[in-house]
Design an enzyme around this catalytic site. Structure first.
Site, mmCIF file in Angstrom:
data_model
loop_
_atom_site.group_PDB
_atom_site.id
_atom_site.type_symbol
_atom_site.label_atom_id
_atom_site.label_comp_id
_atom_site.label_asym_id
_atom_site.label_seq_id
_atom_site.Cartn_x
_atom_site.Cartn_y
_atom_site.Cartn_z
ATOM 1 N N HIS A 193 -25.587 -13.602 -33.082
ATOM 2 C CA HIS A 193 -26.458 -14.697 -32.119
ATOM 3 C C HIS A 193 -25.263 -15.136 -30.674
ATOM 4 C CE1 HIS A 193 -26.822 -19.502 -30.660
ATOM 5 N NE2 HIS A 193 -28.019 -18.736 -29.903
ATOM 6 N N GLU A 223 -25.273 -12.656 -28.312
ATOM 7 C CA GLU A 223 -26.513 -12.947 -27.780
ATOM 8 C C GLU A 223 -25.944 -13.452 -26.074
ATOM 9 O OE1 GLU A 223 -30.194 -16.103 -27.213
ATOM 10 O OE2 GLU A 223 -29.917 -14.994 -29.414
ATOM 11 N N HIS A 224 -25.346 -14.256 -26.475
ATOM 12 C CA HIS A 224 -25.341 -15.638 -26.068
ATOM 13 C C HIS A 224 -24.264 -14.774 -24.462
ATOM 14 C CE1 HIS A 224 -26.001 -19.770 -26.383
ATOM 15 N NE2 HIS A 224 -26.921 -18.870 -27.325
ATOM 16 N N GLU A 263 -18.740 -19.618 -24.131
ATOM 17 C CA GLU A 263 -20.176 -19.404 -24.948
ATOM 18 C C GLU A 263 -20.216 -20.159 -27.006
ATOM 19 O OE1 GLU A 263 -23.252 -18.357 -23.919
ATOM 20 O OE2 GLU A 263 -22.066 -19.232 -22.058
ATOM 21 N N GLU A 315 -25.518 -25.253 -29.089
ATOM 22 C CA GLU A 315 -26.306 -25.605 -29.815
ATOM 23 C C GLU A 315 -26.827 -26.269 -31.102
ATOM 24 O OE1 GLU A 315 -29.771 -22.008 -29.639
ATOM 25 O OE2 GLU A 315 -27.399 -21.717 -29.297
#
Length: 1286
Positions: free
Chosen positions: A262, A265-266, A336, A343
């Site tokens: 993840h 991904e960011h 991020e 998040e």
């Protein structure tokens, strides 16, 4: 799957509408979802979903993040009740419940909702079902019957040729269909004795045959191992989807790497400069991570607007950089890292925690229980750029990825050459590898086996490999052998392990009792006709269970809130899971389990009846044919996601036409005995629970509250044990049961004789639209819109459209809504609408009969109430007299609705439970408090209180609703593939025969609506919620005008525009324009939609700035959005900024959001910002314009007397109005937003173990006297997928 730039002009506050809220929409009904292969482009026109869900008012205030401020300017303000947690997958409300409350959704949402994965009896390829099936209207792939290998297997049945076919049945229920069997063939068949002349060997040969593969799907592989799939698709026109799926996810992470996929991904996505260069082209992009893959996707025009440059090479180059060549700059990693930590807190809702609990127990034997994609906070804080880079080097390379290109592509060879040019040389520099071995193609193969091979399943003439002879010499590397395989403990006979006792997850934020019984088996790939036949039989069997529970307890007060049976393949989990989920109020939990188990056992013991088999088979085949006819209307993204999921599961990918042909072929071989046999196997883990021969449940998990409300006592501790749960399950196994009786299904609701009598009594006719317009029919050739008015006063708009073949939609809009509630009838409209839907009866027909009438005629209906309107929407097929049946149903609702006392009791209890559950949700309680403050405690904009609910009676809610159903206070709009003669005949026969009624004197007399006078000590508030984990959110809101330029103080803004009241700066810009530009600007500023247009563009600009500043630059939030709620009928509107953060950052985030709101004068809007906003809205308009549901929104209020400024120009000139808007126009709109300190309201919500310890400002304390347990549905793991990156 969300996009980074969509939005819509709609109501209010962005409150994540999770399953916590959607449970309310389920009402007291069961749900059984079943899907069959092929991207089913269907709405399940299966039942009468007539109701107004108590969708939380807080939720109703918000808009879908993807659809904020969209060009859908005329849909009911509350048209998007489908709220989301900003994730790709989400299980939502009961799409199969009849007379269900639901919400209209945007076209993109509709399409995404109904593309099912093969053999899934519940989830579609998005792992979700729609909360509003009436708005869904997909259509299949390409209408082509080539590549079909069954020409030698043409069978005859009773003289009728059975065409070979395959299924594209609807996702949730087999109640959406359109038959190609002549004249009710199925009713005449004896399913136990079909094909007496057919030899067993021939039948076996047919069933063993492989299903056809999609004739237009091109597969290939580059020298470096990158696989690609190309599918030409015309919807939306001149656009394409490019998705790069890298076969690495959280399951590949080691113990110290949890969350690494993840993180990459960011960093890779947001750090790409080449992706940023696409922002000016109209492209949208995003990314997400799950257990088994990471996907980067770009939705792009095929060519640039001005230079006519092919954009595919630029898109491929951007994906190349994102996936394979990211720059792991320390600054980007830190940025991020902050975003992901934010998040993580945003995701950590009670729904997410429930999902985690379910997955942990279901997969306790493997890594799925320990590798949630979001990762672990303590690890995320530690990683440096070097560690992240090493993980990338291990997994992110071409041979471990698949590229999907789906869209408006005319030249396949050219596309392949572009792919090769941009991507083929990646990874070929140094290393060599052994040649690949053949194996099944698809992500699921990668998920289950240690090596990735280059072989494809379902090979076709369109496969291509670049220089295959040389491939083994230059392929850099294969799928890493270190990837762990996932081991499951299967729930199969003979796979004996010790039965695990029921697990209990207890939490103070849970409102309701729920229990999940899981059964886990290997995925059965659907590749042959026998496989497809098995799926069809399971669907028939389980659909019967749904309807039985739904109907058996319809009129009593059942012990359960909902019962769901879900049988679905899961690519993300690598297994097929059957789940029985029972939700109930805590006091009823034991009876709820007993009843659910008893009904499962009844179906297993006695099976479906012949009538049920005929009914559901017929519905499935009707739906299949309807979908095949809509083959050219499926969006590219839905086709792509369907293919991706099908490949992950190893299912054959077919188009809609092939699907229909295959389904028809296997349908004729199905027997009642086999249906009951294969269905019983699915239910054995429940019906034979505890028996030595029964498969063991994979897990039994109960999610329960810590405290419950007891009338007269208050909050008490809720106690439950595993032994008690087991005893409740076993109690359902010993209850006496009887076989299911057959049910008579009406073929019509209004007989020809009754219709003739109605014509004689009412003498329906068309009358002039108005005294000024002497014509009885007004047709606009440019738009194809026809306007009519009936002699009973009902205005009608219709548009003939071939966008959705043989399909249609209809919407009744009734002016008034909750705004018409008086001080002594607070809540009467919402409770009344819900009562109507709970009762579900019309005339002399029972609820069951009405539901099955809708099943047989492919009708889906929903009823909703908003602050301004009551709206009823129908979706129907033109086959088998479906449009006539839909009009009959509308007539019966208007003329012969049956109001039932027990339905009223259930509706009132539902709202009571919902209100008392608000303090358990941080987002809802924060939004609730803000709206009460801003709207001066006006209960019409929030949930009705317990006191108001207790004051209601059946008569009061009935009168409140039916008094709004007055001829000229109603408007009906219809869009579909019908003829002028067909539609006008139905309008006259069924709308024209509705009895005329005159306006009541009080119809337009609303109690005044006022914002709270400012300044006020309530302009800044806080909510504190005790929770084990920390979270924070905030809402900022203020007044705005309505869509047509009216303000709450009675001002008409067009008067100031006409008088030239501009700022000096605006006047200077105006003087610099030439005459033609001045004419365009004068036309825009005098147009009724001036404020609707400019407010929508302004919202796009503000959203972009909020993301850039508050999230990207300052790192104060993961998610921030600006929403506009512009009413149509009411003379007011408001804006809301929604932000999630951490308790330590939320105050700074609120200040930063305020600065962005107020900073548009000091930091001027640039021409580039305005052009991007225009492109976003116009491209969305172009994409949605082929949707019937979108046209319904455009037609709304065209003849509404309460909205006089809406006229045909608001539809005809939409595009030119957007194009004409200037920066000065946007500032005219901006000046009407009240953003000063005295007008702005804000509320911050903080959850944590110490939240509110130093203050008494807690919602729970404030409303403890009203405290009551509400409803929370739970589902398996769908909220664990990461949110889209932007």
């Amino acid at each position: 799957m969300a996009t980074s730039s969509s939005s819509s002009v709609m109501a209010g506050i962005q409150v994540p509408q999770s399953r916590l809220d959607s449970s309310v929409s389920k009402g007291r009904r069961s749900m059984v979802r079943v899907n069959i292969p092929v991207p089913a482009a269907s709405f399940p026109l299966t039942r009468f979903h007539l109701s107004s869900v108590p969708a939380p008012a807080a939720a109703r205030w918000l808009g879908d993040a993807r659809d904020r401020n969209s060009i859908e300017l005329y849909q009911s303000r509350n048209n998007n009740w489908v709220r989301k947690l900003r994730m790709k997958k989400k299980k939502t409300s009961d799409a199969s419940k009849a007379w269900k409350g639901s919400a209209s959704v945007s076209r993109s949402q509709q399409l995404k909702t109904w593309v099912p994965c093969c053999s899934s009896l519940s989830h579609n390829c998005y792992g979700k079902t729609t909360p509003f099936p009436t708005s869904t209207s997909l259509s299949p792939f390409f209408r082509q019957k080539s590549c079909f290998p069954l020409s030698s297997h043409t069978f005859k049945t009773h003289g009728n040729h059975m065409r070979p076919l395959c299924a594209t049945v609807g996702p949730d229920e087999p109640h959406a269909a359109s038959t190609s069997l002549p004249d009710g063939l199925l009713e005449k068949q004896d399913f136990d004795s079909l094909y007496p002349q057919l030899q067993t060997a021939e039948l076996e040969g047919f069933l063993s045959g492989e299903l056809p593969s999609h004739p237009k799907l091109h597969r290939g592989q580059l020298k470096n191992g990158l696989r690609y799939l190309i599918l030409p698709n015309k919807v939306p026109a001149n656009r394409f989807e490019a998705h790069m799926e890298v076969h690495v996810g959280s399951i590949d992470e080691e113990d110290d790497e949890q969350g690494m996929a993840h993180m990459i991904e960011h960093v890779a996505f947001l750090g790409s400069k080449k992706r940023e260069k696409l922002l000016g082209t109209g492209a949208r992009s995003n990314a997400y991570t799950d257990f088994h893959h990471t996907v980067f996707h770009i939705h792009s025009p095929t060519y640039t607007k001005d230079a006519d440059e092919d954009l595919l090479p630029l898109v491929l180059d951007a994906l190349n950089e994102i996936a394979f060549h990211p720059k792991f700059l320390s600054s980007r990693v830190e940025k991020e890292r902050r975003a992901i930590l934010s998040e993580l807190q945003m995701m950590n809702t009670i729904e997410y925690r429930v999902d985690c609990q379910l997955l942990q127990h279901l997969h306790s034997e493997n890594k799925l229980s320990k590798r949630f994609p979001i990762g672990l906070e303590e690890q995320i804080k530690k990683w440096d750029a070097d560690k992240i880079r090493k993980f990338h080097e291990r997994w992110y390379f071409p041979a471990n990825a698949t590229l999907y290109i789906v869209g408006d592509i005319n030249n396949i060879s050219k596309t392949i050459n572009q792919i090769e040019t941009v991507l083929e040389q990646i990874g070929l520099e140094n290393e060599m590898a052994s040649p690949p071995t053949s194996s099944a193609f698809g992500a699921m193969a990668n998920f289950l086996v240690p090596k990735l091979s280059a072989g494809f399943a379902g090979s076709s003439s369109h496969e291509r490999s670049s220089n295959a002879a040389d491939q083994s010499k230059i392929l850099k590397k294969e799928r890493h052998a270190v990837r762990p395989s996932i081991k499951h403990n299967w729930s199969l006979p003979g796979h004996k392990t010790d039965m695990k006792p029921p697990q209990i997850f207890q939490h103070e934020l849970l409102q309701n009792f729920s229990i999940n019984m899981f059964c886990k088996i290997p995925v059965a790939k659907v590749r042959t006709f026998r496989d497809l036949r098995n799926v069809l039989m399971k669907r028939i069997f389980l659909s019967a269970l749904h309807f039985r529970i739904n109907s058996r307890y319809k009129s009593s007060n059942p012990p359960f809130t909902s019962v769901e049976l879900d049988h679905s393949d899961s690519g993300r989990e690598g297994c097929t899971v059957t789940t029985l989920t029972v939700t109930a109020e805590p006091k009823n939990w034991q009876n709820a389990i007993r009843v659910a188990v008893q009904e499962v056992r009844r179906l297993k013991e006695f099976g479906v009846t012949k009538g049920e088999l005929t009914r559901y088979m017929d519905a499935l085949l009707k739906d299949s044919e309807h979908l095949a006819a809509m083959i050219d209307n499926v969006s590219s993204v839905d086709n792509l996601d369907f293919i991706m999921e099908s490949d992950a599961l190893g299912h054959m990918v077919m188009d809609q036409t092939q699907g229909h042909e295959c389904l028809m072929a296997v349908a004729g071989t199905v027997t009642l005995e086999e249906v009951n046999s294969i269905g019983a196997q699915v239910l054995e883990f429940i019906s034979d629970f505890g028996k030595p021969t029964a498969p063991l449940p994979a897990a039994v998990v109960a999610c329960v509250p810590k405290k419950v409300h007891v009338d007269g006592i208050g909050e008490t501790e809720f106690k439950i044990t595993s032994t008690e749960i087991t005893s409740a399950i076993k109690s359902g196994l010993i209850e006496p049961i009887e076989a299911e009786p057959e049910l008579e299904v009406p073929k019509e609701l209004i007989s020809p004789q009754q219709l003739q009598e109605l014509r004689m009594q009412q003498r329906p006719s068309f009358i002039p639209l108005s005294p000024e317009i002497g014509v009885t029919k007004l047709q606009d050739r440019e738009t194809g819109i026809t306007q009519l008015r009936l002699s009973n006063g009902i205005p009608v708009n219709y548009k003939i459209s071939e966008n959705e073949a043989k399909g249609g939609v209809m919407r009744l809009v009734v002016g008034g809504g909750r705004a018409a509630e008086s001080s002594d009838s607070k809540g009467a409209i919402v409770v009344g609408v819900r009562t109507l839907s709970e009762g579900g009866r019309v005339g002399n027909f029972s609820r069951e009969q009405v539901e099955l009438f809708c099943v047989n005629h492919l009708i889906n209906c929903s009823l909703e109430s908003t602050e301004e309107f009551i709206a009823m929407e129908f979706r129907f097929t033109l086959r088998d007299n479906g449009m006539c049946a839909a009009f009959q149903l509308l007539h019966m609702v208007l003329e012969h609705s049956v109001w039932v006392e027990d339905a009223f009791d259930r509706a009132r209890q539902l709202y009571l439970s919902y209100y008392r559950s608000i303090p358990k949700s941080l987002e809802r309680s924060t939004a609730h408090k803000l709206m009460l403050a801003m709207m001066n405690d006006d209960e019409r904009f929030v949930e009705p209180t317990p006191k108001s609910l207790q004051n209601l009676t059946l008569k009061s809610v009935k009168d409140a609703v039916m008094n709004q159903f007055i001829g000229d206070n109603m408007e009906v709009s219809i869009v579909g593939d019908f003829s002028e003669e067909e539609i006008e005949s139905c309008i006259l026969d069924y709308l024209g025969t509705v009895r005329a009624s005159k306006n009541s004197e009080s119809e337009h007399e609303f109690s005044p609506i006022l914002f709270r006078p400012s300044p006020s000590d309530l302009q800044f508030q806080q909510v504190f919620l005790k929770d084990t984990d920390e979270r924070a959110c905030a809402y900022i809101a203020g007044p705005a005008p309505n869509r047509w330029g009216f303000t709450i103080d009675g001002k008409d803004l067009f008067e100031s525009v006409a008088d030239g009241e501009f700022s000096n700066e605006a006047q200077l810009h105006y003087d610099e324009r030439n005459d033609a530009q001045k004419d365009l600007q004068r036309k825009l500023r005098s147009h009724p939609l001036f404020y609707g247009i400019t407010m929508g563009l302004l919202a796009e600009v503000i959203n972009s700035r909020l993301f850039t500043t508050v999230r990207d630059s300052l790192g104060l939030t993961y998610d921030v959005s600006f929403e506009l709620n512009l009413f149509d009928r009411l003379k007011l509107g408001w804006y809301v900024v929604s932000v999630t953060s951490t308790p330590s950052k939320v105050y700074k985030a609120v200040d930063a959001c305020k600065n962005v709101l107020r900073g548009l004068h000091s930091n001027k809007i640039s021409p580039r910002e305005l052009e991007r906003a225009k492109r976003t809205l116009l491209m969305r308009h172009e994409a949605e314009i082929k949707s019937n549901a979108y046209w319904l929104g455009l037609l709304a209020h065209l003849q509404a007397s309460s909205i006089p400024r809406k006229d045909i120009s608001c539809i005809k000139e939409l595009t030119s109005l957007y194009e004409a808007a200037s920066i000065e126009d946007i500032y005219l709109a901006y000046d009407q937003l009240k953003v000063d300190e005295d007008s702005l309201y804000s509320c911050i919500g903080i959850a944590g173990s110490n939240a509110g310890d130093d203050t008494t400002d807690s919602l729970e304390g404030e409303e403890s006297s009203e405290s009551f347990q509400g409803v929370i549905p739970v589902g398996r793991g769908l909220s664990t997928m990461t949110r889209p990156t932007t």
